[in-house]
Scaffold this active site. Structure first.
Site, short mmCIF file in Angstrom:
data_model
loop_
_atom_site.label_atom_id
_atom_site.label_comp_id
_atom_site.label_asym_id
_atom_site.label_seq_id
_atom_site.Cartn_x
_atom_site.Cartn_y
_atom_site.Cartn_z
N LYS A 6 -10.43 23.41 -15.23
CA LYS A 6 -9.78 24.28 -16.10
C LYS A 6 -10.56 25.27 -16.92
O LYS A 6 -11.44 24.93 -17.69
CB LYS A 6 -8.77 23.59 -16.94
CG LYS A 6 -8.28 24.76 -18.16
CD LYS A 6 -7.43 23.90 -19.01
CE LYS A 6 -7.00 24.65 -20.24
NZ LYS A 6 -6.17 24.03 -21.28
N ASP B 153 -7.77 30.99 -25.26
CA ASP B 153 -6.45 30.52 -25.31
C ASP B 153 -5.96 30.83 -26.81
O ASP B 153 -5.88 30.25 -27.72
CB ASP B 153 -6.45 29.00 -25.06
CG ASP B 153 -5.06 28.56 -25.04
OD1 ASP B 153 -4.02 29.47 -24.80
OD2 ASP B 153 -4.74 27.34 -25.08
N LYS C 67 -0.81 30.15 -31.15
CA LYS C 67 -1.41 29.20 -31.80
C LYS C 67 -1.48 29.44 -33.31
O LYS C 67 -1.67 30.66 -33.68
CB LYS C 67 -2.83 28.62 -31.30
CG LYS C 67 -2.82 27.94 -29.93
CD LYS C 67 -4.16 27.89 -29.47
CE LYS C 67 -4.53 27.30 -28.18
NZ LYS C 67 -3.82 25.73 -28.19
N ASP D 23 -11.76 26.33 -24.51
CA ASP D 23 -10.85 25.74 -23.44
C ASP D 23 -11.19 26.25 -22.04
O ASP D 23 -10.57 25.85 -21.17
CB ASP D 23 -9.61 26.71 -23.58
CG ASP D 23 -8.14 25.76 -23.49
OD1 ASP D 23 -8.44 24.74 -23.47
OD2 ASP D 23 -7.10 26.54 -23.30
N ASP E 129 1.74 27.82 -24.31
CA ASP E 129 0.65 27.17 -24.59
C ASP E 129 0.34 25.94 -23.75
O ASP E 129 -0.84 25.36 -23.77
CB ASP E 129 0.58 26.79 -25.91
CG ASP E 129 -0.75 26.65 -26.65
OD1 ASP E 129 -1.68 27.21 -26.24
OD2 ASP E 129 -0.76 25.76 -27.52
N GLU F 198 -0.54 26.15 -20.69
CA GLU F 198 -0.99 27.15 -19.68
C GLU F 198 -1.88 26.22 -18.57
O GLU F 198 -2.12 26.54 -17.54
CB GLU F 198 -1.58 28.18 -20.20
CG GLU F 198 -2.94 28.25 -20.53
CD GLU F 198 -3.33 27.45 -21.89
OE1 GLU F 198 -4.51 26.56 -21.64
OE2 GLU F 198 -2.49 27.09 -22.72
N ARG G 278 -2.02 23.19 -17.48
CA ARG G 278 -1.67 22.41 -16.17
C ARG G 278 -1.05 23.62 -15.14
O ARG G 278 -0.90 23.37 -14.02
CB ARG G 278 -0.39 21.72 -16.84
CG ARG G 278 0.88 22.19 -17.32
CD ARG G 278 1.57 21.40 -18.36
NE ARG G 278 0.96 20.87 -19.63
CZ ARG G 278 1.20 20.27 -20.38
NH1 ARG G 278 2.41 19.56 -20.35
NH2 ARG G 278 0.42 20.07 -21.36
#
Length: 507
Positions: A269, A274, A281, A292, A351, A353, A355
């Site tokens: 990933k 993010d 967030k 991230d 959030d 995201e 996956r």
């Protein structure tokens, strides 16, 4: 990077800079000291310093610098406490190696002679790792260039001699070379992960990945937004469409085995920043969301080392790279996304995201490459930090044999992992009334429900998922390790390389 060799005592001048001597807490004298008259003189010099003072120095991780003479020649000795010998393991040796390297840097000892202080052959590589990894510093954006140049000068000019009996010198030099290649890959990964979002976005990360083509047997393909959309990778498109920095899919191919041998598939990933998207967030510590992308950076580091080590395997790495931003074009809570494998996802939280992009990358990679097995890395859930803290990564999968072997490698490299269950009840939590599944499963078991989501996209291929949200960078509660400076850690690179090296025929 520091220069490290092994040599015998008769080949070096002990008066040249510093001699590092390990002291056991029980006061025992290693057999190699007893057999060598010069080393025995050093031991006598140390013992003459006084047992009361030495008692504290013998404790694990303690240091003392001692100026003395040997055959009327002045020498400097750096004493390092080894603690209880029966407690020494690979990670304690790795930490000691890092402490030695950092202390010598602090004292500006650029020529370092280390008397090998252990007989266990498996401790040699961890010592090298500690000596090298501890020297990493992300300093490219420092204003004080003179300070930066001084730090680089130390690493470039530092020469370390590990004094052994010479009986296994060729093997030791091979181990040093291999370990330095691995450390270089960790540095590469750390640099990418540490880089701020205004310098690393999906496009610039893809450009960095292209640099791997200078490594033998590696080719890199970059899919742009139009290609991603045309292929039906709508999970990646959905997450990335809120940013002006368009998504990329980075595909790294390494072929160094028979063409008909199925490859290993690695997926990482890479959310280069993010914000959480529409489900934004809190601002507190949002700056850390540059990390991230760490899963993708880990996979790129692995590929760099695989190529430079010339491992006799075939590997494909897929890194979906996006920036998750809120805008008028962002995907929204309530959207239903048609994924690459035909399943649909009800988005309840933008959030969640990671996956979404991993799911498409996993199903695409499996469909195209028919791999032996799949391993993915992702800073996926805050729930993993709540469950396991910041020193242990979660691992979940559908193949216990694969996970057990990964645990063995984790034990060797000191990268702690803990297996979490994937029971049927967790799948119930991601059921949707309007789609194949929803992208969150509620407050309970968040790490596991995320893995349950991903399992819908791996079919029956052996698969292990690493949630490195707590271990990818140093955070509150992270144990201080000399070889893990502040910032990105490169967690998982050494683990996977150890696994690949020792499980060549794993199916």
């Amino acid at each position: 990077m520091v220069n490290i060799i092994t040599t015998t005592l008769d080949k070096i001048d002990l008066s040249d800079n510093v001699v590092v001597v390990g002291l056991a807490e029980d006061g025992s004298i290693p057999i190699y000291v007893e057999k060598n008259s010069k080393l025995n003189q050093i031991s006598n010099k140390i013992n003459s310093f006084g047992q009361t003072h030495l008692k504290n120095i013998r404790k694990y991780g303690k240091f003392m610098t001692l100026a003395t003479s040997l055959d009327e020649t002045p020498i400097t000795i750096l004493l390092v406490g080894l603690g209880e010998l029966n407690k020494l393991n690979s990670d304690r040796i790795r930490h000691i190696g890092g402490l030695i390297s950092l202390r010598c840097k602090e004292l500006n000892f650029t020529r370092i002679n280390i008397l090998k202080f252990f007989s266990e052959p498996t401790f040699f590589e961890p010592l090298i790792e500690g000596l090298v990894l501890s020297q990493y510093e992300f300093s490219k954006f420092k204003e004080n260039k003179s300070e930066q140049d001084q730090d680089l000068s130390f690493s470039d000019n530092c020469n370390i001699n590990i004094i052994t009996d010479g009986s296994k010198r060729e093997e030791e030099l091979s181990q040093i070379n291999k370990t330095k290649i691995i450390c270089d890959a960790v540095f590469f990964s750390r640099d990418l992960a540490n880089s701020p979002p205004n310098h690393i976005n999906p496009g610039t990360l893809a450009h960095a990945a292209k640099s791997l083509e200078s490594t033998n047997n590696i080719t890199v393909q970059i899919l742009d937004q139009s290609q991603i959309k045309e292929m039906g990778l709508n999970g990646i498109i959905s997450v990335g469409k809120g940013s002006q920095n368009e998504p990329k899919v980075i595909i790294v191919n390494y072929n160094n085995s028979e063409k008909n041998e199925k490859p290993i598939l690695l997926v990482g990933k890479a959310v280069t920043f993010d914000t959480g998207g529409i489900s934004i967030k809190p601002s507190d510590r949002m700056d850390e969301m540059k990390f991230d992308k760490s899963g993708g950076c880990t996979v790129l580091g692995i590929m760099k080392a695989v190529g430079n080590l010339a491992l006799p395997i075939n590997v494909v790495a897929i890194i979906p790279a996006v920036e998750n931003m809120p805008s008028g074009s962002s995907y929204r809570p309530g959207d239903i996304v048609h994924m690459y494998n035909g399943k649909t996802v009800e988005v309840l939280n933008t959030d969640a995201e990671g996956r979404m992009i991993l799911a498409d990358a996993l199903s695409y990679g499996i469909s195209k490459y028919s791999p032996k097995y799949v391993i993915d890395f992702a800073t996926l859930t805050g729930a993993c930090i709540i469950a396991l803290g910041t020193n242990v990564a979660g691992v979940i999968g559908n193949n216990d044999k694969l996970i057990q072997q990964l645990k063995v490698s984790a034990g060797s490299t000191g990268e702690k992992i803990w297996q979490l269950p994937l029971y049927e009840e967790f799948f119930d939590l991601i059921k949707s009334n309007v789609a194949s599944m929803k992208n969150i499963g509620g407050r309970t078991g968040g790490t596991i429900t995320a893995a349950a989501f991903l399992s819908n996209f791996v079919e029956n291929i052996p698969w292990a998922h690493f949630d490195i949200a707590g271990t990818a960078w140093t955070q509150d509660g992270t144990a201080e390790k000399s070889y893990n400076p502040k910032g990105a850690t490169g967690f998982g690179i050494r683990l996977i390389l150890n696994f690949l090296e020792n499980n060549r025929n794993f199916v």
